[in-house]
Design an enzyme around this catalytic site. Sequence first.
Site, PDB file in Angstrom:
ATOM      1  N   GLN A 299      26.219  45.049  40.725  1.00 46.51           N
ATOM      2  CA  GLN A 299      25.254  43.710  40.587  1.00 46.51           C
ATOM      3  C   GLN A 299      24.327  43.967  41.890  1.00 46.51           C
ATOM      4  OE1 GLN A 299      28.863  41.270  41.433  1.00 46.51           O
ATOM      5  NE2 GLN A 299      29.578  41.476  39.582  1.00 46.51           N
TER       6      GLN A 299
ATOM      7  N   GLY B 285      33.374  38.241  45.760  1.00 42.97           N
ATOM      8  CA  GLY B 285      32.216  37.011  46.259  1.00 42.97           C
ATOM      9  C   GLY B 285      31.298  37.158  45.198  1.00 42.97           C
TER      10      GLY B 285
ATOM     11  N   HIS C 160      35.514  49.660  36.936  1.00 43.71           N
ATOM     12  CA  HIS C 160      36.408  50.668  38.104  1.00 43.71           C
ATOM     13  C   HIS C 160      36.794  51.823  37.371  1.00 43.71           C
ATOM     14  CE1 HIS C 160      37.528  47.309  40.957  1.00 43.71           C
ATOM     15  NE2 HIS C 160      36.685  46.694  40.041  1.00 43.71           N
TER      16      HIS C 160
ATOM     17  N   GLY D 150      33.930  38.585  38.344  1.00 49.11           N
ATOM     18  CA  GLY D 150      33.639  37.351  37.706  1.00 49.11           C
ATOM     19  C   GLY D 150      32.266  37.208  37.829  1.00 49.11           C
ATOM     20  N   PHE D 151      31.214  37.754  38.118  1.00 45.79           N
ATOM     21  CA  PHE D 151      29.851  37.866  38.065  1.00 45.79           C
ATOM     22  C   PHE D 151      29.294  39.061  37.178  1.00 45.79           C
ATOM     23  CE2 PHE D 151      31.173  35.458  41.775  1.00 45.79           C
ATOM     24  CZ  PHE D 151      30.375  34.491  41.816  1.00 45.79           C
TER      25      PHE D 151
ATOM     26  N   CYS E  62      31.040  47.871  40.094  1.00 41.91           N
ATOM     27  CA  CYS E  62      31.629  46.561  39.978  1.00 41.91           C
ATOM     28  C   CYS E  62      30.524  45.642  41.067  1.00 41.91           C
ATOM     29  CB  CYS E  62      32.969  46.625  40.650  1.00 41.91           C
ATOM     30  SG  CYS E  62      33.707  45.059  40.120  1.00 41.91           S
ATOM     31  N   PHE E  63      30.897  45.445  42.243  1.00 38.79           N
ATOM     32  CA  PHE E  63      30.052  44.562  43.173  1.00 38.79           C
ATOM     33  C   PHE E  63      28.709  45.625  43.526  1.00 38.79           C
ATOM     34  CE2 PHE E  63      28.596  42.607  47.065  1.00 38.79           C
ATOM     35  CZ  PHE E  63      28.694  41.326  46.694  1.00 38.79           C
TER      36      PHE E  63
ATOM     37  N   ASN F  75      37.427  44.454  37.203  1.00 32.83           N
ATOM     38  CA  ASN F  75      37.784  43.113  37.741  1.00 32.83           C
ATOM     39  C   ASN F  75      36.441  42.465  38.542  1.00 32.83           C
ATOM     40  OD1 ASN F  75      38.676  41.181  39.941  1.00 32.83           O
ATOM     41  ND2 ASN F  75      39.617  42.496  41.245  1.00 32.83           N
TER      42      ASN F  75
ATOM     43  N   GLU G  15      37.663  54.616  38.899  1.00 29.52           N
ATOM     44  CA  GLU G  15      38.708  55.348  39.473  1.00 29.52           C
ATOM     45  C   GLU G  15      40.150  55.085  38.881  1.00 29.52           C
ATOM     46  OE1 GLU G  15      39.616  51.305  40.212  1.00 29.52           O
ATOM     47  OE2 GLU G  15      37.746  52.240  40.519  1.00 29.52           O
TER      48      GLU G  15
END
Length: 397
Positions: A278, A248, A369, A318-319, A274-275, A316, A371
């Site tokens: 952000q 998202g 990532h 997209g933002f 990752c998220f 992975n 991991e």
Amino acid sequence: MVNLSFSPEDAVLVLEDGQVYVGEPYGALGKTTGEIVFATGMTGYQETLTDPSYDRQIVVQTFPHIGDTGVNHEDPESKRIWVAGYVVREPSPVVSNWRADGSLDDDLKREGIVGISRIDTRKLVRHLRSAGVMRAGVFSGDELSDGKGGVKSVDELLDVVKATPQMQGLSLYDEVSTKEAYTVEPCGDFEGKKPLFTVAAIDLGIKGMTPHRMAERGCRVHVLPSTTTFEQIEALNPDGVFFSNGPGDPGEADAIVALLRQVLDAGHPFFGICFGNQILGRALGFGTYKLKFGHRGINQPVMDLTTGKVEVTAHNHGFAVDAPKGEPVAAPYENGKYGRVRVSHVDLNDDVVEGLQCLDIPAFSVQYHPEAAAGPHDAAYLFDRFVDLMKSSKEGK
């Protein structure tokens, strides 16, 4: 718009800009829509399929042969397949691996994942790289039939695609997060021993290997729902707090940003991926933006600017975070409340920000990532950095 003929036995991929690809059904028959993206990994398709960050996305595999090693019960990164749809060029006709429990095709059918095979994925990916990722739909079986012995028109299928929500503006982390907290105990060399550290890990779409990597380093990891409050985090008396990857738009995550600011205000050591990267960027006062086609795969070159080392990493996203590269700057939020911050990592393909390091508070994050499931282990040191940060904080350094 391209005019192509197809039959009820075919599978059809329709992009929102009108491009059409006709192939064979792969996995379940039916209809699926979502944002179409591509992943460049040559291996690790099972980990890709079960990564919650792919929620509501149709994934195109750039590697042409998929399914050779089948599927097993050890490699999934979550309890289900999260991709909205699956696009491959040549599905393997046989399964050849001693660890396999079944075929990928059967797994996709069992979980109702609609896919398409035997299309020109190279052409498709080149188009997505130039035009950017967009909404798409895969249609097969009854969803392709007009109910009169023929097939639906491309215009009818395109209308379905255009009714699909855009990824930008979607809040999805609650959709994929665990509903109940659970604990991952120390393992490996630390199995059965008293935990060295306690970590509160907020699940925004966490992959199973992530808490495992911390458990391998002697941590007891409490994996918590995205709805967890700061008071519930505090009740665990954590040595560190972790925010995971997830799907998202980070611009639609105000509640999680507010939670992280409470964590930072309390002085807890923080690590985000990752998220989570952000969210740290937003908490510090930086903006985020959508990439044209994102980074997805296990072969992305990143430079750690703190050491000059180049690592091959698994991505992975997209933002991305919009932060200035170069010298450290004062974090913009509330006139520098959180002190100085620097961009710690950059992608060597396109110079996108891939990491943040706070210099005056114990917090850092990366956009990829570490991991490494699937993927190379070049970035495993980041879990050691988190452990060192918790150790230093515990010792009052």
